[in-house]
Scaffold this motif. Structure first.
Motif, PDB file in Angstrom:
ATOM      1  N   PRO A   1     -18.645   9.178  -6.763  1.00 19.10           N
ATOM      2  CA  PRO A   1     -18.104  10.291  -5.981  1.00 19.10           C
ATOM      3  C   PRO A   1     -17.190  11.153  -6.845  1.00 19.10           C
ATOM      4  CG  PRO A   1     -17.822   8.198  -4.814  1.00 19.10           C
ATOM      5  CD  PRO A   1     -18.277   7.867  -6.201  1.00 19.10           C
ATOM      6  N   LEU A   2     -16.925  12.352  -6.374  1.00 16.47           N
ATOM      7  CA  LEU A   2     -15.945  13.214  -7.039  1.00 16.47           C
ATOM      8  C   LEU A   2     -14.551  12.780  -6.607  1.00 16.47           C
ATOM      9  CD1 LEU A   2     -17.739  16.644  -6.596  1.00 16.47           C
ATOM     10  CD2 LEU A   2     -17.228  15.544  -8.786  1.00 16.47           C
ATOM     11  N   LEU A   3     -13.677  12.583  -7.588  1.00 18.01           N
ATOM     12  CA  LEU A   3     -12.336  12.069  -7.321  1.00 18.01           C
ATOM     13  C   LEU A   3     -11.296  13.116  -7.686  1.00 18.01           C
ATOM     14  CD1 LEU A   3     -12.800   8.551  -8.999  1.00 18.01           C
ATOM     15  CD2 LEU A   3     -13.164   9.150  -6.597  1.00 18.01           C
ATOM     16  N   PRO A   4     -10.251  13.293  -6.870  1.00 13.20           N
ATOM     17  CA  PRO A   4      -9.175  14.232  -7.224  1.00 13.20           C
ATOM     18  C   PRO A   4      -8.258  13.599  -8.257  1.00 13.20           C
ATOM     19  CG  PRO A   4      -8.673  13.161  -5.132  1.00 13.20           C
ATOM     20  CD  PRO A   4     -10.017  12.636  -5.569  1.00 13.20           C
ATOM     21  N   MET A   5      -8.274  14.109  -9.457  1.00 11.53           N
ATOM     22  CA  MET A   5      -7.567  13.431 -10.553  1.00 11.53           C
ATOM     23  C   MET A   5      -7.119  14.401 -11.634  1.00 11.53           C
ATOM     24  SD  MET A   5     -10.675  11.824 -12.860  1.00 11.53           S
ATOM     25  CE  MET A   5     -11.182  10.492 -11.813  1.00 11.53           C
TER      26      MET A   5
ATOM     27  N   ASN B   1       0.841  -1.195   0.000  1.00 14.88           N
ATOM     28  CA  ASN B   1       0.000   0.000   0.000  1.00 14.88           C
ATOM     29  C   ASN B   1       0.879   1.247   0.000  1.00 14.88           C
ATOM     30  OD1 ASN B   1      -2.023   1.894   0.295  1.00 14.88           O
ATOM     31  ND2 ASN B   1      -2.349   1.490   2.474  1.00 14.88           N
ATOM     32  N   ILE B   2       1.086   1.825  -1.173  1.00 18.90           N
ATOM     33  CA  ILE B   2       1.987   2.979  -1.307  1.00 18.90           C
ATOM     34  C   ILE B   2       1.468   4.201  -0.563  1.00 18.90           C
ATOM     35  CG2 ILE B   2       0.974   3.898  -3.437  1.00 18.90           C
ATOM     36  CD1 ILE B   2       3.858   4.523  -4.366  1.00 18.90           C
ATOM     37  N   GLN B   3       0.169   4.254  -0.281  1.00 20.43           N
ATOM     38  CA  GLN B   3      -0.378   5.420   0.431  1.00 20.43           C
ATOM     39  C   GLN B   3       0.321   5.644   1.764  1.00 20.43           C
ATOM     40  OE1 GLN B   3      -4.782   6.305  -0.147  1.00 20.43           O
ATOM     41  NE2 GLN B   3      -4.802   4.072  -0.272  1.00 20.43           N
ATOM     42  N   ALA B   4       0.762   4.557   2.403  1.00 20.31           N
ATOM     43  CA  ALA B   4       1.425   4.676   3.703  1.00 20.31           C
ATOM     44  C   ALA B   4       2.756   5.418   3.600  1.00 20.31           C
ATOM     45  CB  ALA B   4       1.638   3.287   4.301  1.00 20.31           C
ATOM     46  N   ASP B   5       3.397   5.376   2.434  1.00 24.37           N
ATOM     47  CA  ASP B   5       4.727   5.970   2.261  1.00 24.37           C
ATOM     48  C   ASP B   5       4.723   7.284   1.485  1.00 24.37           C
ATOM     49  OD1 ASP B   5       6.110   3.954   3.646  1.00 24.37           O
ATOM     50  OD2 ASP B   5       6.207   2.674   1.869  1.00 24.37           O
ATOM     51  N   MET B   6       3.569   7.674   0.967  1.00 18.98           N
ATOM     52  CA  MET B   6       3.529   8.880   0.134  1.00 18.98           C
ATOM     53  C   MET B   6       3.769  10.134   0.976  1.00 18.98           C
ATOM     54  SD  MET B   6       0.360   7.933  -2.424  1.00 18.98           S
ATOM     55  CE  MET B   6       0.295   9.551  -3.211  1.00 18.98           C
ATOM     56  N   PRO B   7       4.656  11.031   0.523  1.00 10.03           N
ATOM     57  CA  PRO B   7       4.907  12.261   1.282  1.00 10.03           C
ATOM     58  C   PRO B   7       3.662  13.141   1.377  1.00 10.03           C
ATOM     59  CG  PRO B   7       6.010  12.324  -0.860  1.00 10.03           C
ATOM     60  CD  PRO B   7       5.498  10.933  -0.680  1.00 10.03           C
ATOM     61  N   THR B   8       2.857  13.147   0.309  1.00 10.77           N
ATOM     62  CA  THR B   8       1.570  13.849   0.317  1.00 10.77           C
ATOM     63  C   THR B   8       0.486  12.816   0.033  1.00 10.77           C
ATOM     64  OG1 THR B   8       2.661  15.797  -0.629  1.00 10.77           O
ATOM     65  CG2 THR B   8       0.255  15.776  -0.636  1.00 10.77           C
ATOM     66  N   LYS B   9      -0.396  12.604   0.986  1.00 10.14           N
ATOM     67  CA  LYS B   9      -1.447  11.597   0.809  1.00 10.14           C
ATOM     68  C   LYS B   9      -2.430  12.063  -0.266  1.00 10.14           C
ATOM     69  CE  LYS B   9       0.153   9.414   4.466  1.00 10.14           C
ATOM     70  NZ  LYS B   9       1.101   8.313   4.282  1.00 10.14           N
ATOM     71  N   PRO B  10      -3.061  11.107  -0.965  1.00 10.13           N
ATOM     72  CA  PRO B  10      -4.088  11.511  -1.929  1.00 10.13           C
ATOM     73  C   PRO B  10      -5.221  12.256  -1.228  1.00 10.13           C
ATOM     74  CG  PRO B  10      -3.523   9.184  -2.177  1.00 10.13           C
ATOM     75  CD  PRO B  10      -2.869   9.649  -0.923  1.00 10.13           C
ATOM     76  N   MET B  11      -5.764  13.250  -1.891  1.00  8.03           N
ATOM     77  CA  MET B  11      -6.937  13.930  -1.360  1.00  8.03           C
ATOM     78  C   MET B  11      -8.110  12.950  -1.346  1.00  8.03           C
ATOM     79  SD  MET B  11      -6.181  17.391  -3.529  1.00  8.03           S
ATOM     80  CE  MET B  11      -7.769  18.156  -3.307  1.00  8.03           C
ATOM     81  N   PRO B  12      -9.070  13.104  -0.454  1.00  6.68           N
ATOM     82  CA  PRO B  12     -10.144  12.120  -0.334  1.00  6.68           C
ATOM     83  C   PRO B  12     -11.186  12.252  -1.437  1.00  6.68           C
ATOM     84  CG  PRO B  12     -10.535  13.922   1.178  1.00  6.68           C
ATOM     85  CD  PRO B  12      -9.192  14.185   0.550  1.00  6.68           C
ATOM     86  N   PRO B  13     -11.880  11.154  -1.771  1.00 11.87           N
ATOM     87  CA  PRO B  13     -13.069  11.294  -2.616  1.00 11.87           C
ATOM     88  C   PRO B  13     -14.130  12.063  -1.830  1.00 11.87           C
ATOM     89  CG  PRO B  13     -12.919   9.052  -1.740  1.00 11.87           C
ATOM     90  CD  PRO B  13     -11.665   9.760  -1.329  1.00 11.87           C
ATOM     91  N   ILE B  14     -14.927  12.866  -2.515  1.00  5.86           N
ATOM     92  CA  ILE B  14     -15.935  13.659  -1.807  1.00  5.86           C
ATOM     93  C   ILE B  14     -17.327  13.442  -2.397  1.00  5.86           C
ATOM     94  CG2 ILE B  14     -14.286  15.417  -1.062  1.00  5.86           C
ATOM     95  CD1 ILE B  14     -15.300  17.243  -3.261  1.00  5.86           C
ATOM     96  N   HIS B  15     -18.319  13.707  -1.566  1.00  6.76           N
ATOM     97  CA  HIS B  15     -19.718  13.597  -1.980  1.00  6.76           C
ATOM     98  C   HIS B  15     -20.043  14.778  -2.898  1.00  6.76           C
ATOM     99  CE1 HIS B  15     -24.080  13.397  -1.856  1.00  6.76           C
ATOM    100  NE2 HIS B  15     -23.980  12.221  -1.242  1.00  6.76           N
ATOM    101  N   PRO B  16     -20.614  14.527  -4.081  1.00  7.15           N
ATOM    102  CA  PRO B  16     -20.831  15.621  -5.030  1.00  7.15           C
ATOM    103  C   PRO B  16     -21.807  16.684  -4.526  1.00  7.15           C
ATOM    104  CG  PRO B  16     -21.799  13.564  -5.829  1.00  7.15           C
ATOM    105  CD  PRO B  16     -20.970  13.214  -4.644  1.00  7.15           C
ATOM    106  N   ALA B  17     -22.744  16.299  -3.642  1.00  3.45           N
ATOM    107  CA  ALA B  17     -23.733  17.268  -3.154  1.00  3.45           C
ATOM    108  C   ALA B  17     -23.220  18.025  -1.938  1.00  3.45           C
ATOM    109  CB  ALA B  17     -25.041  16.558  -2.819  1.00  3.45           C
ATOM    110  N   THR B  18     -22.660  17.297  -0.951  1.00  2.10           N
ATOM    111  CA  THR B  18     -22.240  17.933   0.299  1.00  2.10           C
ATOM    112  C   THR B  18     -20.808  18.450   0.254  1.00  2.10           C
ATOM    113  OG1 THR B  18     -21.394  15.883   1.265  1.00  2.10           O
ATOM    114  CG2 THR B  18     -23.759  16.362   1.550  1.00  2.10           C
ATOM    115  N   LYS B  19     -20.017  17.933  -0.705  1.00  2.00           N
ATOM    116  CA  LYS B  19     -18.585  18.245  -0.817  1.00  2.00           C
ATOM    117  C   LYS B  19     -17.795  17.810   0.432  1.00  2.00           C
ATOM    118  CE  LYS B  19     -18.914  20.248  -4.888  1.00  2.00           C
ATOM    119  NZ  LYS B  19     -20.314  19.958  -5.233  1.00  2.00           N
ATOM    120  N   GLN B  20     -18.347  16.844   1.163  1.00  2.00           N
ATOM    121  CA  GLN B  20     -17.677  16.307   2.338  1.00  2.00           C
ATOM    122  C   GLN B  20     -16.929  15.021   1.969  1.00  2.00           C
ATOM    123  OE1 GLN B  20     -17.525  17.877   5.451  1.00  2.00           O
ATOM    124  NE2 GLN B  20     -18.378  19.474   4.118  1.00  2.00           N
ATOM    125  N   PRO B  21     -15.783  14.754   2.626  1.00  2.00           N
ATOM    126  CA  PRO B  21     -15.052  13.507   2.350  1.00  2.00           C
ATOM    127  C   PRO B  21     -15.914  12.286   2.646  1.00  2.00           C
ATOM    128  CG  PRO B  21     -13.689  15.031   3.601  1.00  2.00           C
ATOM    129  CD  PRO B  21     -15.067  15.618   3.577  1.00  2.00           C
TER     130      PRO B  21
END
Length: 453
Positions: A319-323, A20-40
């Motif tokens: 969901p909205l994905l940071p990409m 799981n490369i996420q554990a070693d990434m210096p900047t973690k990926p931004m979370p997927p968010i709900h398209p209506a509430t914009k909450q993670p």
């Protein structure tokens, strides 16, 4: 002294954990968010679409190693390990001092790397009592893999295949039906999303975005059904790291370590699969390996897309994905590398690209087929049109080594064979294929549509 061509691990040496490369990434990926509430979104939000354990893996940024379930390992042994191969004949044809290796994921019964994630996704779905799975597929490699995995776990499977690719590669859908799946060309009239798309554009030839919309709609409107995905998402890349983890051991057997790691790029699964295990040594151990993702010139999200939140599908069900994206309504050209016709890049790869830890290259269609023909005539394997992008990028790097005299070690992932893609090769040999380019104006106009929503 004879030269060793193939390096193969014994079954007892197959890795027992995914990385799981996420554990070693210096900047973690931004979370997927709900398209209506914009909450993670959390695990519970995602688990009504995906198997719950996949959702846990999707959002896990802490655990470096994830155990592969024993039952999944047993299924992996049907076809793993896959060979690491030294491409001596290709090196000779190019006259390069580079040492070229490829990880041959085409040797498994389904013909591509996709089965590495289909098995665990169906395993997790079965464990939680799911009876039906659904998905989209472009070239059909993922659809074929999921159809097989669903059958071995006793799950009903429905696949939406991109309509143009279904026409270009008719035997892919035959493979899916052989394993018991129901296959629909997308966009279809069987879902509200498909009807809406065809109402706007009755001649729509389909995209991965349209097929995802239809599959997600089916999953959310069918009792006891879960949606599965063959690329893009974090847990899919996690499962694919079995490729790079094996390759690490095999490169050690060969007495070398890659200076460059290359894979073709659609959503990121086979790139992440080969690259992430080696990238951890850049992140943690000071290695300087270069990582190159090769995408089509006609679908250049890594090289010419924008980094922003966007939907993973055309109808806006996900969901909205940071990409890095060309816009979820991007309509790709009808190139024969159907598995690479996706508008966006996965969240992890997008963050790595943003941080300068890898780079993308875009390659015209004709150059990819020229590379595939050379590879077939030297190494004896006809590669999938998708994999030809990795080969073309490898040839570019090998030619640079010829100019500089550097003996670089290049590793690429041969993600699948092209034996079911022969109509594509026929078209190339006859001179019927062409390059497709996307203008800056087209990309800008498409991305501007997002701002209106």
């Amino acid at each position: 002294m004879s030269k060793q061509k193939k390096f193969i691990l014994q079954e007892s040496e197959i890795p027992t954990q995914w990385y799981n490369i996420q554990a070693d990434m210096p900047t973690k990926p931004m979370p997927p968010i709900h398209p209506a509430t914009k909450q993670p979104l959390g695990v519970d939000d995602l688990a009504h679409i995906f198997p719950r354990e996949c959702c846990v893996q999707e959002l896990d940024t802490e655990h470096r190693w994830i155990d592969i379930p024993e039952e999944v390992l047993e299924k992996y042994k049907f076809y793993r390990s896959t060979p690491l191969v030294r491409a001596y004949a290709l090196e000779e044809a190019l006259g390069t001092p580079a040492h070229i290796y490829f990880k041959n994921e085409s040797t498994n019964p389904l013909g591509s790397h996709k089965i590495n994630s289909a098995i665990p996704q169906c395993y997790y779905a079965k464990q939680e009592g799911t009876t039906n799975v659904t998905t989209e597929t472009g070239a059909g490699q993922w659809g074929a893999a999921l159809s097989y995995a669903a059958k071995i776990y006793g799950l009903d499977c429905a696949v939406y295949q991109v309509k143009i690719t279904m026409q270009q590669k008719p035997y892919r859908s035959s493979i899916m039906r052989t394993f018991g799946a129901v296959v629909e060309g997308s966009p279809s009239m069987s879902t509200r999303a498909g009807k809406d798309i065809l109402t706007k554009d009755p001649t729509h030839s389909g995209s991965l975005g349209t097929a995802i919309s239809e599959a997600v709609e089916l999953a959310t409107t069918t009792p006891n059904c879960k949606y599965t995905l063959g690329s893009v998402l974090n847990h899919v890349g996690l499962h694919q790291t079995i490729i790079g983890l094996e390759a690490e051991k095999q490169m050690e057997m060969a007495g070398e370590y890659p200076d460059i790691v290359i894979a073709c790029f659609g959503g990121g699964s086979n790139f992440g699969g080969i690259a992430f295990p080696f990238m951890r040594h850049n992140l943690c151990d000071g290695k300087k390996t270069e990582f190159i993702a090769a995408e089509p010139d006609s679908c250049p999200k890594l090289t010419r897309g924008q980094f922003r939140y966007d939907f993973g599908d055309e109808a806006g069900y996900t969901p909205l994905l940071p990409m890095f994206t060309l816009g979820h309504n991007f309509k790709p050209s009808n190139i024969h590398a159907g598995g690479l016709r996706y508008h966006g890049a996965g969240m992890i790869v997008s963050q790595l690209l943003k941080d300068g830890l890898m780079r993308g290259v875009d390659i015209p269609q004709l150059e990819t087929f020229e590379a595939g023909m050379l590879f077939a005539r030297t190494e004896g394997i006809i590669p999938a049109p998708e994999s030809c992008h990795a080969i073309a990028a490898t040839i570019r790097e090998a030619k640079k080594c010829k100019e500089t005299g550097e003996e670089k070690v290049i590793l690429f992932n041969l993600s699948g064979h092209g034996l079911i893609d022969m109509p594509s090769y026929d078209s190339f040999i006859k001179g019927d294929l062409q390059n497709y380019t996307v203008t800056d104006e087209m990309i800008a106009a498409n991305l501007a549509e997002l701002d209106k929503q």
